[in-house]
Scaffold this motif. Structure first.
Motif, PDB file in Angstrom:
ATOM      1  N   PHE A  91      -0.078   8.322  -1.513  1.00  0.00           N
ATOM      2  CA  PHE A  91       0.153   8.127  -0.094  1.00  0.00           C
ATOM      3  C   PHE A  91      -0.461   6.840   0.432  1.00  0.00           C
ATOM      4  O   PHE A  91      -0.124   6.399   1.519  1.00  0.00           O
ATOM      5  CB  PHE A  91      -0.360   9.324   0.690  1.00  0.00           C
ATOM      6  N   ASP A  92      -1.396   6.266  -0.332  1.00  0.00           N
ATOM      7  CA  ASP A  92      -1.907   4.955   0.068  1.00  0.00           C
ATOM      8  C   ASP A  92      -0.813   3.907  -0.073  1.00  0.00           C
ATOM      9  O   ASP A  92      -0.876   2.846   0.523  1.00  0.00           O
ATOM     10  CB  ASP A  92      -3.116   4.566  -0.791  1.00  0.00           C
ATOM     11  N   ALA A  93       0.157   4.198  -0.888  1.00  0.00           N
ATOM     12  CA  ALA A  93       1.267   3.272  -1.105  1.00  0.00           C
ATOM     13  C   ALA A  93       2.565   3.874  -0.585  1.00  0.00           C
ATOM     14  O   ALA A  93       3.642   3.623  -1.125  1.00  0.00           O
ATOM     15  CB  ALA A  93       1.379   2.948  -2.591  1.00  0.00           C
ATOM     16  N   ALA A  94       2.459   4.651   0.495  1.00  0.00           N
ATOM     17  CA  ALA A  94       3.646   5.346   1.005  1.00  0.00           C
ATOM     18  C   ALA A  94       4.742   4.383   1.427  1.00  0.00           C
ATOM     19  O   ALA A  94       5.927   4.673   1.246  1.00  0.00           O
ATOM     20  CB  ALA A  94       3.264   6.244   2.182  1.00  0.00           C
ATOM     21  N   ALA A  95       4.363   3.239   1.990  1.00  0.00           N
ATOM     22  CA  ALA A  95       5.371   2.273   2.406  1.00  0.00           C
ATOM     23  C   ALA A  95       6.180   1.798   1.201  1.00  0.00           C
ATOM     24  O   ALA A  95       7.397   1.644   1.276  1.00  0.00           O
ATOM     25  CB  ALA A  95       4.704   1.088   3.101  1.00  0.00           C
ATOM     26  N   GLU A  96       5.483   1.594   0.088  1.00  0.00           N
ATOM     27  CA  GLU A  96       6.160   1.191  -1.142  1.00  0.00           C
ATOM     28  C   GLU A  96       7.089   2.305  -1.628  1.00  0.00           C
ATOM     29  O   GLU A  96       8.231   2.051  -2.044  1.00  0.00           O
ATOM     30  CB  GLU A  96       5.133   0.874  -2.227  1.00  0.00           C
ATOM     31  N   VAL A  97       6.620   3.537  -1.557  1.00  0.00           N
ATOM     32  CA  VAL A  97       7.435   4.678  -1.982  1.00  0.00           C
ATOM     33  C   VAL A  97       8.692   4.784  -1.122  1.00  0.00           C
ATOM     34  O   VAL A  97       9.810   4.957  -1.628  1.00  0.00           O
ATOM     35  CB  VAL A  97       6.631   5.991  -1.879  1.00  0.00           C
ATOM     36  N   ALA A  98       8.505   4.648   0.192  1.00  0.00           N
ATOM     37  CA  ALA A  98       9.637   4.775   1.103  1.00  0.00           C
ATOM     38  C   ALA A  98      10.662   3.680   0.868  1.00  0.00           C
ATOM     39  O   ALA A  98      11.875   3.937   0.821  1.00  0.00           O
ATOM     40  CB  ALA A  98       9.140   4.728   2.547  1.00  0.00           C
ATOM     41  N   ALA A  99      10.179   2.455   0.746  1.00  0.00           N
ATOM     42  CA  ALA A  99      11.093   1.334   0.533  1.00  0.00           C
ATOM     43  C   ALA A  99      11.844   1.498  -0.776  1.00  0.00           C
ATOM     44  O   ALA A  99      13.056   1.228  -0.861  1.00  0.00           O
ATOM     45  CB  ALA A  99      10.308   0.026   0.536  1.00  0.00           C
ATOM     46  N   ARG A 100      11.135   1.939  -1.805  1.00  0.00           N
ATOM     47  CA  ARG A 100      11.778   2.131  -3.106  1.00  0.00           C
ATOM     48  C   ARG A 100      12.808   3.259  -3.034  1.00  0.00           C
ATOM     49  O   ARG A 100      13.910   3.153  -3.598  1.00  0.00           O
ATOM     50  CB  ARG A 100      10.710   2.450  -4.155  1.00  0.00           C
ATOM     51  N   ALA A 101      12.469   4.340  -2.331  1.00  0.00           N
ATOM     52  CA  ALA A 101      13.397   5.463  -2.205  1.00  0.00           C
ATOM     53  C   ALA A 101      14.662   5.039  -1.464  1.00  0.00           C
ATOM     54  O   ALA A 101      15.777   5.377  -1.872  1.00  0.00           O
ATOM     55  CB  ALA A 101      12.721   6.625  -1.473  1.00  0.00           C
ATOM     56  N   ALA A 102      14.498   4.280  -0.375  1.00  0.00           N
ATOM     57  CA  ALA A 102      15.664   3.819   0.380  1.00  0.00           C
ATOM     58  C   ALA A 102      16.543   2.927  -0.496  1.00  0.00           C
ATOM     59  O   ALA A 102      17.777   3.022  -0.461  1.00  0.00           O
ATOM     60  CB  ALA A 102      15.212   3.073   1.631  1.00  0.00           C
ATOM     61  N   GLU A 103      15.898   2.084  -1.286  1.00  0.00           N
ATOM     62  CA  GLU A 103      16.654   1.191  -2.175  1.00  0.00           C
ATOM     63  C   GLU A 103      17.442   1.997  -3.205  1.00  0.00           C
ATOM     64  O   GLU A 103      18.637   1.742  -3.434  1.00  0.00           O
ATOM     65  CB  GLU A 103      15.684   0.239  -2.886  1.00  0.00           C
ATOM     66  N   ILE A 104      16.777   2.964  -3.812  1.00  0.00           N
ATOM     67  CA  ILE A 104      17.439   3.778  -4.837  1.00  0.00           C
ATOM     68  C   ILE A 104      18.598   4.568  -4.250  1.00  0.00           C
ATOM     69  O   ILE A 104      19.654   4.733  -4.878  1.00  0.00           O
ATOM     70  CB  ILE A 104      16.417   4.748  -5.477  1.00  0.00           C
ATOM     71  N   LEU A 105      18.424   5.039  -3.020  1.00  0.00           N
ATOM     72  CA  LEU A 105      19.458   5.860  -2.386  1.00  0.00           C
ATOM     73  C   LEU A 105      20.541   5.018  -1.715  1.00  0.00           C
ATOM     74  O   LEU A 105      21.506   5.565  -1.189  1.00  0.00           O
ATOM     75  CB  LEU A 105      18.806   6.786  -1.359  1.00  0.00           C
ATOM     76  N   GLY A 106      20.369   3.704  -1.712  1.00  0.00           N
ATOM     77  CA  GLY A 106      21.396   2.829  -1.162  1.00  0.00           C
ATOM     78  C   GLY A 106      21.555   2.933   0.341  1.00  0.00           C
ATOM     79  O   GLY A 106      22.661   2.836   0.869  1.00  0.00           O
ATOM     80  N   VAL A 107      20.423   3.130   1.044  1.00  0.00           N
ATOM     81  CA  VAL A 107      20.477   3.256   2.501  1.00  0.00           C
ATOM     82  C   VAL A 107      19.549   2.223   3.133  1.00  0.00           C
ATOM     83  O   VAL A 107      18.712   1.611   2.459  1.00  0.00           O
ATOM     84  CB  VAL A 107      20.076   4.676   2.962  1.00  0.00           C
ATOM     85  N   ASP A 108      19.714   2.041   4.451  1.00  0.00           N
ATOM     86  CA  ASP A 108      18.899   1.049   5.160  1.00  0.00           C
ATOM     87  C   ASP A 108      17.620   1.637   5.728  1.00  0.00           C
ATOM     88  O   ASP A 108      16.657   0.906   5.981  1.00  0.00           O
ATOM     89  CB  ASP A 108      19.728   0.444   6.301  1.00  0.00           C
ATOM     90  N   GLY A 109      17.617   2.936   5.980  1.00  0.00           N
ATOM     91  CA  GLY A 109      16.436   3.562   6.553  1.00  0.00           C
ATOM     92  C   GLY A 109      16.311   5.005   6.125  1.00  0.00           C
ATOM     93  O   GLY A 109      17.295   5.639   5.720  1.00  0.00           O
ATOM     94  N   LEU A 110      15.102   5.511   6.248  1.00  0.00           N
ATOM     95  CA  LEU A 110      14.813   6.866   5.773  1.00  0.00           C
ATOM     96  C   LEU A 110      13.723   7.456   6.651  1.00  0.00           C
ATOM     97  O   LEU A 110      12.744   6.777   6.963  1.00  0.00           O
ATOM     98  CB  LEU A 110      14.377   6.772   4.314  1.00  0.00           C
ATOM     99  N   THR A 111      13.908   8.695   7.072  1.00  0.00           N
ATOM    100  CA  THR A 111      12.858   9.378   7.832  1.00  0.00           C
ATOM    101  C   THR A 111      12.597  10.752   7.217  1.00  0.00           C
ATOM    102  O   THR A 111      13.479  11.345   6.593  1.00  0.00           O
ATOM    103  CB  THR A 111      13.241   9.581   9.323  1.00  0.00           C
TER     104      THR A 111
END
Length: 246
Positions: A19-39
């Protein structure tokens, strides 16, 4: 079978310091899922949710609009426990989400995909993916998103989920909820107008909708006593009299 990219995201989530790297996780997840944003929003009772993780302004605005109006693919996913996939918001029949359809036209969100988080009848929250252009998810992206929602469910039922700013946020600590001020404002309106809490929340939502302001901003004004709603559910924009502040 999940993709190698999603497997990497899950490994990041499972790290003790993930969770210290949550921003990295979120950005990577959005990239993998082919979307612009994720909540990621967590259920707090009924069909109400609290926004806990937001990677993109457009996605956050769409989530806030759903919360304000109380309708949309996210609330439907939480209520039904089923995926709600909308590859083109412009093609949604007008009567499905009438207010959301009208208001979301100005947002930079053209496709929305909501994946319920939960186990059986237990509703934990919803993972929402947003695209700026209309396009369906591929079968692989849909499968990856389901796996991610399941993993986040585990996190939500555990000790923590990632916060909006990338920091760790305990999932079961009400004081950390980004929209806790809405609950506080709901309680104040309930007392001021002598109405039940659900009606108080509806009045807050109605005023946010009619004034064109986010529900969060309206709630902050109520809590700060810069705004008091009248019995018609409309705010007059006037602060409380000094005598009422005590």
């Amino acid at each position: 079978m999940i993709s190698d990219g999603m497997a990497e995201v899950l490994r990041l989530l499972e790290r003790d310091d993930g969770f210290d790297a949550a921003a990295e996780v979120a950005a990577r997840a959005a990239e993998i899922l082919g979307v612009d944003g994720l909540t990621v929003s967590l259920a707090t009772g009924g069909d109400q949710v609290e926004l806990m993780w937001c990677t993109d302004e457009a996605a956050g605005q769409f989530e806030d609009l759903q919360f304000t109006l109380g309708e949309g693919p996210g609330p439907d996913a939480v209520r039904s426990g089923a995926m709600v996939l909308v590859p083109d918001l412009a093609q949604v029949r007008p009567g499905r989400w009438p207010a959301l359809t009208m208001e979301s036209a100005d947002l930079d969100a053209r496709a929305v995909f909501c994946f319920p988080m939960g186990i059986g009848a237990i509703r934990v929250g919803v993972l929402t993916l947003v695209r700026r252009s209309p396009r369906p998810l591929t079968d692989g992206q849909t499968g990856d998103a389901q796996v991610l929602a399941h993993a986040l469910t585990g996190r939500a039922l555990g000790s923590a989920v990632p916060g909006r700013n990338g920091s760790a946020v305990p999932a079961d600590t009400p004081g950390t909820l980004l929209q806790a001020v809405v609950h506080q404002a709901t309680g104040m309106v309930s007392v001021q107008l002598d109405v039940p809490l659900p009606q108080a929340l509806l009045r807050l939502r109605a005023h946010a909708y009619s004034s064109g302001r986010p529900l969060l901003d309206i709630s902050r004004d109520v809590v700060a006593r810069r705004l008091r709603l009248d019995l018609n559910g409309n705010g007059d924009g006037n602060p409380l009299p000094v005598s009422d502040k005590d």
